[in-house]
Design a protein around this motif. Structure first.
Motif, PDB file in Angstrom:
ATOM      1  N   SER A 135       0.848  -1.177   0.000  1.00 38.22           N
ATOM      2  CA  SER A 135       0.000   0.000   0.000  1.00 38.22           C
ATOM      3  C   SER A 135       0.886   1.230   0.000  1.00 38.22           C
ATOM      4  O   SER A 135       2.096   1.139   0.214  1.00 38.22           O
ATOM      5  CB  SER A 135      -0.903   0.004   1.235  1.00 38.22           C
ATOM      6  OG  SER A 135      -0.104   0.117   2.388  1.00 38.22           O
ATOM      7  N   SER A 141      -4.844   3.981  -3.981  1.00 39.71           N
ATOM      8  CA  SER A 141      -5.662   2.810  -3.691  1.00 39.71           C
ATOM      9  C   SER A 141      -4.781   1.581  -3.591  1.00 39.71           C
ATOM     10  O   SER A 141      -3.728   1.505  -4.213  1.00 39.71           O
ATOM     11  CB  SER A 141      -6.691   2.584  -4.803  1.00 39.71           C
ATOM     12  OG  SER A 141      -7.697   3.565  -4.765  1.00 39.71           O
ATOM     13  N   VAL A 143      -4.918  -2.943  -2.859  1.00 43.63           N
ATOM     14  CA  VAL A 143      -5.613  -4.201  -2.614  1.00 43.63           C
ATOM     15  C   VAL A 143      -4.624  -5.110  -1.919  1.00 43.63           C
ATOM     16  O   VAL A 143      -3.561  -5.408  -2.466  1.00 43.63           O
ATOM     17  CB  VAL A 143      -6.075  -4.858  -3.926  1.00 43.63           C
ATOM     18  CG1 VAL A 143      -6.742  -6.194  -3.642  1.00 43.63           C
ATOM     19  CG2 VAL A 143      -7.018  -3.945  -4.684  1.00 43.63           C
ATOM     20  N   GLU A 198      -9.251  -7.062  -8.866  1.00 45.88           N
ATOM     21  CA  GLU A 198      -9.731  -5.922  -8.076  1.00 45.88           C
ATOM     22  C   GLU A 198      -8.829  -4.711  -8.280  1.00 45.88           C
ATOM     23  O   GLU A 198      -9.311  -3.585  -8.421  1.00 45.88           O
ATOM     24  CB  GLU A 198      -9.765  -6.288  -6.586  1.00 45.88           C
ATOM     25  CG  GLU A 198     -10.601  -7.505  -6.265  1.00 45.88           C
ATOM     26  CD  GLU A 198     -11.980  -7.140  -5.754  1.00 45.88           C
ATOM     27  OE1 GLU A 198     -12.330  -5.945  -5.815  1.00 45.88           O
ATOM     28  OE2 GLU A 198     -12.698  -8.049  -5.306  1.00 45.88           O
ATOM     29  N   ARG A 239      -9.911  -1.135  -9.929  1.00 47.13           N
ATOM     30  CA  ARG A 239      -9.737   0.111  -9.200  1.00 47.13           C
ATOM     31  C   ARG A 239      -9.085   1.149 -10.109  1.00 47.13           C
ATOM     32  O   ARG A 239      -9.480   2.304 -10.169  1.00 47.13           O
ATOM     33  CB  ARG A 239      -8.847  -0.148  -7.971  1.00 47.13           C
ATOM     34  CG  ARG A 239      -9.030   0.764  -6.819  1.00 47.13           C
ATOM     35  CD  ARG A 239     -10.388   0.633  -6.118  1.00 47.13           C
ATOM     36  NE  ARG A 239     -10.633  -0.676  -5.596  1.00 47.13           N
ATOM     37  CZ  ARG A 239     -11.550  -1.512  -6.058  1.00 47.13           C
ATOM     38  NH1 ARG A 239     -12.311  -1.176  -7.082  1.00 47.13           N
ATOM     39  NH2 ARG A 239     -11.736  -2.691  -5.532  1.00 47.13           N
ATOM     40  N   THR A 281      -8.984   4.002  -2.269  1.00 41.60           N
ATOM     41  CA  THR A 281      -9.670   3.018  -1.435  1.00 41.60           C
ATOM     42  C   THR A 281      -8.667   1.961  -1.027  1.00 41.60           C
ATOM     43  O   THR A 281      -7.785   1.605  -1.800  1.00 41.60           O
ATOM     44  CB  THR A 281     -10.802   2.323  -2.198  1.00 41.60           C
ATOM     45  OG1 THR A 281     -10.221   1.589  -3.281  1.00 41.60           O
ATOM     46  CG2 THR A 281     -11.802   3.311  -2.740  1.00 41.60           C
ATOM     47  N   GLN A 294      -8.441  -1.818   0.129  1.00 42.20           N
ATOM     48  CA  GLN A 294      -9.246  -3.019   0.217  1.00 42.20           C
ATOM     49  C   GLN A 294      -8.409  -4.150   0.811  1.00 42.20           C
ATOM     50  O   GLN A 294      -7.287  -4.387   0.379  1.00 42.20           O
ATOM     51  CB  GLN A 294      -9.714  -3.394  -1.188  1.00 42.20           C
ATOM     52  CG  GLN A 294     -10.670  -4.538  -1.216  1.00 42.20           C
ATOM     53  CD  GLN A 294     -11.174  -4.790  -2.617  1.00 42.20           C
ATOM     54  OE1 GLN A 294     -10.775  -4.113  -3.553  1.00 42.20           O
ATOM     55  NE2 GLN A 294     -12.028  -5.770  -2.768  1.00 42.20           N
ATOM     56  N   VAL A 295      -8.963  -4.800   1.784  1.00 43.16           N
ATOM     57  CA  VAL A 295      -8.251  -5.923   2.385  1.00 43.16           C
ATOM     58  C   VAL A 295      -9.065  -7.194   2.138  1.00 43.16           C
ATOM     59  O   VAL A 295     -10.223  -7.297   2.541  1.00 43.16           O
ATOM     60  CB  VAL A 295      -8.046  -5.711   3.892  1.00 43.16           C
ATOM     61  CG1 VAL A 295      -7.376  -6.927   4.504  1.00 43.16           C
ATOM     62  CG2 VAL A 295      -7.202  -4.473   4.135  1.00 43.16           C
ATOM     63  N   ILE A 296      -8.468  -8.119   1.450  1.00 42.01           N
ATOM     64  CA  ILE A 296      -9.169  -9.358   1.099  1.00 42.01           C
ATOM     65  C   ILE A 296      -8.817 -10.424   2.124  1.00 42.01           C
ATOM     66  O   ILE A 296      -7.642 -10.592   2.465  1.00 42.01           O
ATOM     67  CB  ILE A 296      -8.770  -9.811  -0.316  1.00 42.01           C
ATOM     68  CG1 ILE A 296      -9.122  -8.713  -1.319  1.00 42.01           C
ATOM     69  CG2 ILE A 296      -9.460 -11.102  -0.673  1.00 42.01           C
ATOM     70  CD1 ILE A 296      -8.899  -9.109  -2.755  1.00 42.01           C
TER      71      ILE A 296
END
Lengths: 334, 334
Positions: B148, B153, B155, B299, B303, B316, B318-320
């Motif tokens: 990150s 953004s 993922v 993803e 994005r 954004t 996003q944590v999967i």
DNA sequence: AGCGAGTATGGAAACGCTTCCGTGCATCAT
DNA sequence: ATGATGCACGGAAGCGTTTCCATACTCGCT
């Protein structure tokens, strides 16, 4: 808005031509001027606009690779070889992945790489004569790997010999009922390698006066599941084969699955030879035909660069030998 | 020389503006005119020069992916997800493979994608603040996957939780002497995931009042061979661990190799949990933490496209979630 | 001193496209 | 009939470079 060459020229108190000369390492620029310009460039963080450069020089400094099934290990390995050579040369690598016939048509129909790339590497995809003509008309340098095309350089392996090697090995092990599970023989997306391997299979049988039985030749498909299903069919024959040669390791893994389901032991009850020598093959102990995948990629990329950089447009056809890797699935019957 | 828009205009008896309108599907062109122009285009095999188009529109319709180790299954799987989304959107995919620190420096130092790509997907490579600033100054839309960066953004998967999951599982199986073989902890090329996983490992131990022993934590490296060597070291300890958690499946395979060399049975004598859930893991029966690799790629690409196409620049994060896949290497002691 | 050759530099054209702006024309309401 | 409106289309500017050509200047030789 990013800075342009004009901004640099103005601040350095020089003409844009001089800045351009500095950018392109051309001689005849006073060291002092060059230093001053470089300082401004650095200060501003100026980067030449590639599109403008590309427009006037008609070079993109990029190479496209068209390959099917980005996901499959064989193609990844070849790609790796390509990448290693290309990156080093300063060219950029653009990937076109073909997963469907529509995509294939689209790529070779509209040639979207035109004007975006200086050269093309086509992997495993045979082109029709109209497509080839179109490529030729576009004057796009190209190299084929794992296929060939008239008028273009190619890097291939001898699939006929590879298949012969595999089948000869089985015959030496005493097998006479040898089946062949092919890859998909689809007319357009299908790969000619499967045809070649089938031919090698037949040649080997004939060379030893063994019959070629239609029921032992299965079109198969790709992937493990199909290999498994096809193997089950073969095992259910009234006179099942004692050895199975598959056009890919992935299918061979499926064959092993099938044997396991039937309580048979690979290499003891039924011998198996695959094709590719994927990493998994070593682990499972699959006898297979090794293709030097990364090397193929490297050689192909080098061929293309030789064309681009040295203007060497003479097409060369290179055939890389394959080798048999003996493992447990053809261990001597004990 | 290829045809230009002028050639088409001249032959069709229209102005170049009208041809451009046809090329760009703009309205206000008489159907008859449009048809005539299209016919000429087809006849000539004319293709618009992308560089020129790019120069005036300031869009390249290409996206770059910067990833380390093109060869490693994890990255390939993510790339596959990215490719699936990108290709569908009409964008082209440019690959920058980072294998060495020099390459990394080069890419993030000179930003060679500037002016060649509309967006960037950065895979697993954390950026330093200067590099990040430079990227930001260049106004290049970017998305990070498996890392990150502030202002962008991303993922990711929760590596702390993943490691906890793995170690909790081992603790539930009754293990108390649990070792951790990390990936490389290299300060610049090393990936923060390894640090996170180490943290998860420690948290899980602490949560169960188990001691964190320094001799059980090994920096390891990448690949099977290193996993094997490191495992041998662990087994040679005066008090060897009864379970080993590795930061990657590849290393776990190496651990299995080591056990086999010592005549030990994985899952019986020593339990093993890997990380990634590569295809081979299923086959070998390795318990592991599954990361939805392809999904992460998809993803991330979505994005980026959301930014490019819809102008949605809101970052954004996003944590999967990851999941534990139980297999033979942690089968209940019997 | 004067001349030619060479060197550093600037101006401007050209690359092929998109797009703004303007023109001519048909259509329609007045 | 006349003006306003809208549509189809052409001309030309401009995108940011590279490169050709011209120019000013320096140097070395006669």
């Amino acid at each position: 808005m990013a800075y342009t060459i004009k901004d640099v020229a103005r601040r350095a108190g020089v003409g844009i031509a001089t800045v351009s000369r500095v950018l392109n390492d051309s001689p005849n620029v006073l060291p002092a001027t060059r230093a001053r310009i470089l300082a401004i460039i650095d200060e501003l963080g100026y980067r030449p606009n590639q599109a403008a450069r590309q427009l006037v020089t008609a070079r993109s400094h990029a190479i496209a690779v068209v390959l099917p099934f980005l996901t499959r290990p064989f193609f990844i390995e070849v790609l790796r070889g390509i990448e290693a050579v290309i990156a080093q040369s300063g060219y950029q690598l653009i990937i076109f992945n073909v997963e469907t016939i529509e995509q294939r048509e689209h790529y070779f129909g509209t040639l979207p790489f035109l004007g975006r790339t200086d050269g093309l590497i086509i992997l495993s995809l045979p082109l029709g004569s109209i497509e080839l003509q179109r490529l030729h008309d576009a004057e796009m340098p190209a190299v084929f790997i794992d296929t060939s095309a008239p008028g273009y350089s190619s890097v291939e392996v001898d699939n006929v010999a590879g298949a012969q090697l595999a089948v000869e090995h089985l015959i030496q092990r005493g097998h006479t009922r040898i089946a062949y599970i092919s890859g998909p023989l689809h007319p357009t997306l299908g790969f000619p390698v499967n045809r070649d391997r089938k031919q090698g299979y037949e040649l080997a049988l004939l060379a030893h006066q063994l019959p070629v039985r239609a029921e032992y030749i299965r079109p198969g498909g790709d992937g493990r599941a199909i290999g498994c299903a096809t193997a089950l069919e073969l095992l259910d024959l009234p006179e099942p084969p004692t050895a199975i040669f598959t056009a890919s390791d992935e299918q061979a893994f499926g064959v092993i699955d099938a044997l396991t389901m039937r309580g048979l032991v690979p290499g003891k009850d039924v011998a198996i030879v695959g094709y590719d020598d994927l990493e998994l093959a070593r682990y499972i102990g699959l006898t297979t035909i090794r293709q030097p995948m990364e090397q193929m990629g490297r050689e192909g990329a080098e061929r293309l660069l030789d064309n681009l950089l040295n203007g060497n447009i003479e097409p060369t056809i290179q055939v890389i030998p394959v080798t048999l890797i003996e493992r447990a699935t053809t261990s001597p019957a004990s």
